[in-house]
Design a protein around this motif. Structure first.
Motif, PDB file in Angstrom:
ATOM      1  N   ASP A   1     -17.577  48.105 136.773  1.00 39.39           N
ATOM      2  CA  ASP A   1     -17.224  47.477 135.509  1.00 39.39           C
ATOM      3  C   ASP A   1     -17.400  48.401 134.311  1.00 39.39           C
ATOM      4  N   ILE A   2     -18.332  49.344 134.417  1.00 37.33           N
ATOM      5  CA  ILE A   2     -18.706  50.168 133.266  1.00 37.33           C
ATOM      6  C   ILE A   2     -18.726  51.643 133.662  1.00 37.33           C
ATOM      7  N   SER A   3     -18.179  52.486 132.800  1.00 41.49           N
ATOM      8  CA  SER A   3     -18.346  53.932 132.919  1.00 41.49           C
ATOM      9  C   SER A   3     -19.495  54.316 132.002  1.00 41.49           C
ATOM     10  N   PRO A   4     -20.644  54.735 132.567  1.00 44.33           N
ATOM     11  CA  PRO A   4     -21.816  55.008 131.734  1.00 44.33           C
ATOM     12  C   PRO A   4     -21.613  56.216 130.822  1.00 44.33           C
ATOM     13  N   THR A   5     -22.126  56.098 129.591  1.00 43.04           N
ATOM     14  CA  THR A   5     -22.015  57.203 128.628  1.00 43.04           C
ATOM     15  C   THR A   5     -23.362  57.662 128.097  1.00 43.04           C
ATOM     16  N   ALA A   6     -24.418  56.859 128.241  1.00 45.61           N
ATOM     17  CA  ALA A   6     -25.750  57.256 127.773  1.00 45.61           C
ATOM     18  C   ALA A   6     -26.808  56.469 128.525  1.00 45.61           C
ATOM     19  N   PHE A   7     -28.024  57.048 128.626  1.00 43.62           N
ATOM     20  CA  PHE A   7     -29.122  56.437 129.371  1.00 43.62           C
ATOM     21  C   PHE A   7     -30.425  56.909 128.768  1.00 43.62           C
ATOM     22  N   LEU A   8     -31.360  55.986 128.568  1.00 42.93           N
ATOM     23  CA  LEU A   8     -32.659  56.337 128.000  1.00 42.93           C
ATOM     24  C   LEU A   8     -33.725  55.419 128.576  1.00 42.93           C
ATOM     25  N   ILE A   9     -34.871  55.993 128.902  1.00 42.64           N
ATOM     26  CA  ILE A   9     -36.058  55.243 129.284  1.00 42.64           C
ATOM     27  C   ILE A   9     -37.074  55.459 128.168  1.00 42.64           C
ATOM     28  N   SER A  10     -37.534  54.375 127.543  1.00 41.82           N
ATOM     29  CA  SER A  10     -38.489  54.492 126.440  1.00 41.82           C
ATOM     30  C   SER A  10     -39.883  54.811 126.984  1.00 41.82           C
ATOM     31  N   ASP A  11     -40.807  55.103 126.077  1.00 45.36           N
ATOM     32  CA  ASP A  11     -42.194  55.364 126.465  1.00 45.36           C
ATOM     33  C   ASP A  11     -42.825  54.151 127.138  1.00 45.36           C
TER      34      ASP A  11
END
Length: 162
Positions: free
Chosen positions: A131-141
């Protein structure tokens, strides 16, 4: 065979970690990874590399019998490795994790050496399609997960596909 690297992240130890996808059943993984077998036509992969010798220290395939790609990686303060990617296969959702079965986006958490999959989930509509083409990814502290991408019904109306 065709191999592609999509993302690099440096762990807290300074060692580079890369992810991507491969069609190569003999792709060079180091021993001891969570999944040492190439499972389908295209499998995702994650590799932890020595920063001076550029040898593979740890690695794992990510795959079902179908299409799988690993697009983004992040690490936390314990050097655990988080992976965001796409699948057209059926990946299990770890008990207690939010998820939508039979969906095309996966998020996984591995230990620092990639020998243990801590948890896995899939996110999407449950249609069995990506469904989605990923463009960004982040894991917070605090290990909150953020991602963005494009796709979905609005793009189909405009003649674009995810």
């Amino acid at each position: 065979e065709a191999d592609a690297c999509y993302s690099i992240q440096f762990g807290i130890d300074g060692f580079p970690i890369i992810c991507g996808g491969t069609k190569s059943p003999d792709f060079p993984l180091a021993a001891g990874g969570n999944d040492a077998s190439h499972n389908g036509d295209v499998d995702g992969f994650v590799l932890r590399i020595h920063p001076f010798s550029f040898t593979t220290l740890n690695g794992t395939f990510i795959g079902t019998g179908d299409y799988d790609q690993a697009y983004f990686i992040q690490t936390d303060y314990n050097n655990n490795i988080f992976v965001l990617g796409q699948t057209t296969g059926s990946m299990p959702i770890t008990a207690g994790c939010y998820g939508q079965a039979n969906s095309g986006l996966f998020v996984k958490k591995y230990n620092a050496t990639l020998s243990n999959l801590i948890w896995n989930t899939t996110i999407g509509t449950g249609s069995g399609e990506i469904d989605i083409s990923p463009t960004a990814f982040l894991i917070s502290d605090c290990e909150q997960i953020y991602f963005s991408g494009w796709g979905g019904a609005v793009n189909h109306l405009c003649g674009n596909n995810p």
